[in-house]
Design a protein around this motif. Structure first.
Motif, PDB file in Angstrom:
ATOM      1  N   GLN A 255       0.933  11.538 -10.327  1.00  0.00           N
ATOM      2  CA  GLN A 255       0.276  12.636 -10.045  1.00  0.00           C
ATOM      3  C   GLN A 255       1.238  14.111 -10.653  1.00  0.00           C
ATOM      4  O   GLN A 255       0.810  14.725 -11.056  1.00  0.00           O
ATOM      5  CB  GLN A 255      -0.297  12.813  -8.717  1.00  0.00           C
ATOM      6  CG  GLN A 255      -1.157  14.114  -8.563  1.00  0.00           C
ATOM      7  CD  GLN A 255      -1.692  14.274  -7.245  1.00  0.00           C
ATOM      8  OE1 GLN A 255      -1.443  13.267  -6.439  1.00  0.00           O
ATOM      9  NE2 GLN A 255      -2.512  15.293  -6.984  1.00  0.00           N
TER      10      GLN A 255
ATOM     11  N   SER B 125       0.994  -1.309   0.052  1.00  0.00           N
ATOM     12  CA  SER B 125      -0.164   0.094  -0.124  1.00  0.00           C
ATOM     13  C   SER B 125       1.025   1.306  -0.001  1.00  0.00           C
ATOM     14  O   SER B 125       0.455   2.130  -0.813  1.00  0.00           O
ATOM     15  CB  SER B 125      -0.882  -0.040   1.203  1.00  0.00           C
ATOM     16  OG  SER B 125      -1.712   1.212   1.091  1.00  0.00           O
ATOM     17  N   GLN B 126       1.904   1.106   0.860  1.00  0.00           N
ATOM     18  CA  GLN B 126       2.777   2.256   0.859  1.00  0.00           C
ATOM     19  C   GLN B 126       3.536   2.402  -0.377  1.00  0.00           C
ATOM     20  O   GLN B 126       3.531   3.743  -1.060  1.00  0.00           O
ATOM     21  CB  GLN B 126       3.894   2.156   1.949  1.00  0.00           C
ATOM     22  CG  GLN B 126       3.335   2.225   3.360  1.00  0.00           C
ATOM     23  CD  GLN B 126       4.478   1.960   4.452  1.00  0.00           C
ATOM     24  OE1 GLN B 126       5.608   1.962   3.919  1.00  0.00           O
ATOM     25  NE2 GLN B 126       4.027   1.785   5.770  1.00  0.00           N
ATOM     26  N   TRP B 127       3.970   1.571  -0.956  1.00  0.00           N
ATOM     27  CA  TRP B 127       4.566   1.637  -2.462  1.00  0.00           C
ATOM     28  C   TRP B 127       3.568   2.349  -3.446  1.00  0.00           C
ATOM     29  O   TRP B 127       4.194   2.918  -4.359  1.00  0.00           O
ATOM     30  CB  TRP B 127       5.077   0.277  -2.859  1.00  0.00           C
ATOM     31  CG  TRP B 127       5.644   0.367  -4.209  1.00  0.00           C
ATOM     32  CD1 TRP B 127       5.136  -0.137  -5.143  1.00  0.00           C
ATOM     33  CD2 TRP B 127       7.103   0.960  -4.517  1.00  0.00           C
ATOM     34  NE1 TRP B 127       6.141  -0.152  -6.276  1.00  0.00           N
ATOM     35  CE2 TRP B 127       7.281   0.777  -5.826  1.00  0.00           C
ATOM     36  CE3 TRP B 127       7.849   1.601  -3.901  1.00  0.00           C
ATOM     37  CZ2 TRP B 127       8.293   1.020  -6.667  1.00  0.00           C
ATOM     38  CZ3 TRP B 127       8.968   2.040  -4.544  1.00  0.00           C
ATOM     39  CH2 TRP B 127       9.432   1.809  -5.734  1.00  0.00           C
ATOM     40  N   GLU B 128       2.242   1.634  -3.622  1.00  0.00           N
ATOM     41  CA  GLU B 128       1.432   2.019  -4.358  1.00  0.00           C
ATOM     42  C   GLU B 128       0.854   3.511  -4.230  1.00  0.00           C
ATOM     43  O   GLU B 128       0.933   4.334  -5.242  1.00  0.00           O
ATOM     44  CB  GLU B 128       0.017   1.326  -4.417  1.00  0.00           C
ATOM     45  CG  GLU B 128       0.157  -0.149  -4.894  1.00  0.00           C
ATOM     46  CD  GLU B 128      -0.921  -0.965  -4.754  1.00  0.00           C
ATOM     47  OE1 GLU B 128      -1.847  -0.391  -3.759  1.00  0.00           O
ATOM     48  OE2 GLU B 128      -1.253  -2.069  -5.187  1.00  0.00           O
ATOM     49  N   ASP B 129       1.195   4.043  -2.886  1.00  0.00           N
ATOM     50  CA  ASP B 129       0.713   5.453  -2.821  1.00  0.00           C
ATOM     51  C   ASP B 129       1.983   6.441  -3.309  1.00  0.00           C
ATOM     52  O   ASP B 129       1.755   7.464  -3.766  1.00  0.00           O
ATOM     53  CB  ASP B 129       0.640   5.668  -1.165  1.00  0.00           C
ATOM     54  CG  ASP B 129      -0.671   5.096  -0.572  1.00  0.00           C
ATOM     55  OD1 ASP B 129      -1.642   4.965  -1.421  1.00  0.00           O
ATOM     56  OD2 ASP B 129      -0.738   5.044   0.330  1.00  0.00           O
ATOM     57  N   LYS B 130       3.191   5.932  -3.049  1.00  0.00           N
ATOM     58  CA  LYS B 130       4.254   6.591  -3.464  1.00  0.00           C
ATOM     59  C   LYS B 130       4.168   6.741  -5.288  1.00  0.00           C
ATOM     60  O   LYS B 130       4.617   7.774  -5.809  1.00  0.00           O
ATOM     61  CB  LYS B 130       5.734   5.789  -2.967  1.00  0.00           C
ATOM     62  CG  LYS B 130       6.657   6.492  -3.665  1.00  0.00           C
ATOM     63  CD  LYS B 130       8.061   6.002  -3.063  1.00  0.00           C
ATOM     64  CE  LYS B 130       9.387   6.537  -3.649  1.00  0.00           C
ATOM     65  NZ  LYS B 130      10.372   5.436  -3.092  1.00  0.00           N
ATOM     66  N   TRP B 131       3.914   5.447  -5.786  1.00  0.00           N
ATOM     67  CA  TRP B 131       3.827   5.506  -7.166  1.00  0.00           C
ATOM     68  C   TRP B 131       2.664   6.417  -7.507  1.00  0.00           C
ATOM     69  O   TRP B 131       2.724   7.186  -8.549  1.00  0.00           O
ATOM     70  CB  TRP B 131       3.497   4.057  -7.507  1.00  0.00           C
ATOM     71  CG  TRP B 131       3.374   3.806  -9.111  1.00  0.00           C
ATOM     72  CD1 TRP B 131       2.098   3.589  -9.724  1.00  0.00           C
ATOM     73  CD2 TRP B 131       4.268   3.815 -10.128  1.00  0.00           C
ATOM     74  NE1 TRP B 131       2.305   3.348 -11.035  1.00  0.00           N
ATOM     75  CE2 TRP B 131       3.470   3.442 -11.302  1.00  0.00           C
ATOM     76  CE3 TRP B 131       5.661   4.145  -9.908  1.00  0.00           C
ATOM     77  CZ2 TRP B 131       4.397   3.610 -12.528  1.00  0.00           C
ATOM     78  CZ3 TRP B 131       6.395   4.233 -11.033  1.00  0.00           C
ATOM     79  CH2 TRP B 131       5.633   3.899 -12.531  1.00  0.00           C
ATOM     80  N   HIS B 132       1.523   6.292  -7.036  1.00  0.00           N
ATOM     81  CA  HIS B 132       0.523   7.293  -7.390  1.00  0.00           C
ATOM     82  C   HIS B 132       0.817   8.834  -7.487  1.00  0.00           C
ATOM     83  O   HIS B 132       0.302   9.518  -8.486  1.00  0.00           O
ATOM     84  CB  HIS B 132      -0.783   7.253  -6.680  1.00  0.00           C
ATOM     85  CG  HIS B 132      -1.445   5.621  -7.088  1.00  0.00           C
ATOM     86  ND1 HIS B 132      -1.598   5.095  -8.186  1.00  0.00           N
ATOM     87  CD2 HIS B 132      -2.045   4.712  -5.897  1.00  0.00           C
ATOM     88  CE1 HIS B 132      -2.434   4.010  -8.135  1.00  0.00           C
ATOM     89  NE2 HIS B 132      -2.535   3.949  -6.935  1.00  0.00           N
ATOM     90  N   LYS B 133       1.443   9.025  -6.339  1.00  0.00           N
ATOM     91  CA  LYS B 133       1.834  10.392  -6.190  1.00  0.00           C
ATOM     92  C   LYS B 133       2.950  10.987  -7.322  1.00  0.00           C
ATOM     93  O   LYS B 133       3.149  11.992  -7.626  1.00  0.00           O
ATOM     94  CB  LYS B 133       2.541  10.853  -4.706  1.00  0.00           C
ATOM     95  CG  LYS B 133       1.670  10.772  -3.527  1.00  0.00           C
ATOM     96  CD  LYS B 133       2.507  10.880  -2.197  1.00  0.00           C
ATOM     97  CE  LYS B 133       1.405  10.743  -1.197  1.00  0.00           C
ATOM     98  NZ  LYS B 133       1.966  10.820   0.280  1.00  0.00           N
TER      99      LYS B 133
END
Length: 243
Positions: free
Chosen positions: A171, A160-168
């Motif tokens: 963006q 989840s942390q990695w996916e959040d970093k990837w989404h940011k």
């Protein structure tokens, strides 16, 4: 090394002397690294490389080659020799040099994000635990299931942390009108921008990042941090309101 045979003088002589000094330091570095590798192999422990000091800082050449010689890298070194009897001493010295160099043992590993590596290890551990569940005695299943649940929860959190970093990151690419593309071989990555921009050329020797400064419509200010400019500069000769 043999300055007289080269017939050099003046600037060429000083240049040759500096080159010989760097090569002599390179020889000392290779000898120290070879000694460390031999010590590690004799103790059967690759983590114990001995206490031999490696004089990387004694020369610009050895400092630049530090990661290639004794770091996390695969390095090929070629030794060139001459069949002429006139160059017998140089040939013998080069062969001794190469013999020491081949004793250096590096164990390079792939550079990867620590979270990605941990996620990969957790996936392997989870697969192993699931395989064991079908073979274990029923009395031991509870403790094994608890460990499996903990590993799955940790992997889900890291993912989840990695996916959040990837989404940011995605963006930021969308907001700044940036696009990443790679060639067919995958060796070259291109970063493209639709907006007018400047690319910072870092003077740091081991800098691995690229800084893009987008230019706004109208005025884009450059200067020191105390004036709150659009782009912060630092270094000698930089004014508060530079441009």
């Amino acid at each position: 090394r043999y300055v007289q045979s080269s017939g050099a003088s003046g600037d060429r002589l000083r240049e040759g002397s500096n080159i010989n000094k760097s090569l002599s330091t390179l020889g000392l570095v290779i000898s120290a690294l070879a000694q460390q590798s031999l010590h590690a192999s004799s103790t059967k422990d690759e983590t114990k490389k001995g206490s031999s000091f490696v004089p990387y800082r004694d020369s610009v050449l050895t400092w630049l080659l530090k990661d290639s010689l004794g770091g996390n890298a695969k390095t090929i070194m070629l030794a060139t020799i001459s069949p002429a009897d006139l160059n017998y001493s140089e040939t013998l010295s080069t062969l001794r040099y190469a013999n020491r160099a081949k004793n250096i043992l590096n164990r390079p590993t792939v550079n990867e994000d620590s979270n990605v590596k941990l996620i990969r290890q957790l996936r392997a551990e989870i697969a192993q635990l699931k395989a064991l569940i079908g073979k274990m005695d029923p009395s031991q299943l509870q403790s094994l299931q608890v460990k499996l649940d903990q590993s799955e929860a940790l992997m889900a959190n890291l993912t989840s942390q990695w996916e959040d970093k990837w989404h940011k990151s995605n963006q930021i690419l969308r907001e700044k009108s940036l696009a990443l593309s790679a060639d067919s071989g995958g060796a070259t990555v291109k970063l493209e921008s639709e907006q007018p921009h400047l690319v910072e050329l870092s003077s740091a020797r081991f800098c691995t990042s690229i800084t893009i400064c987008h230019l706004k419509r109208g005025i884009t200010s450059f200067g020191l941090k105390d004036k709150n400019p659009d782009v912060v500069l630092s270094g000698n000769g930089i004014k508060s309101s530079h441009c």
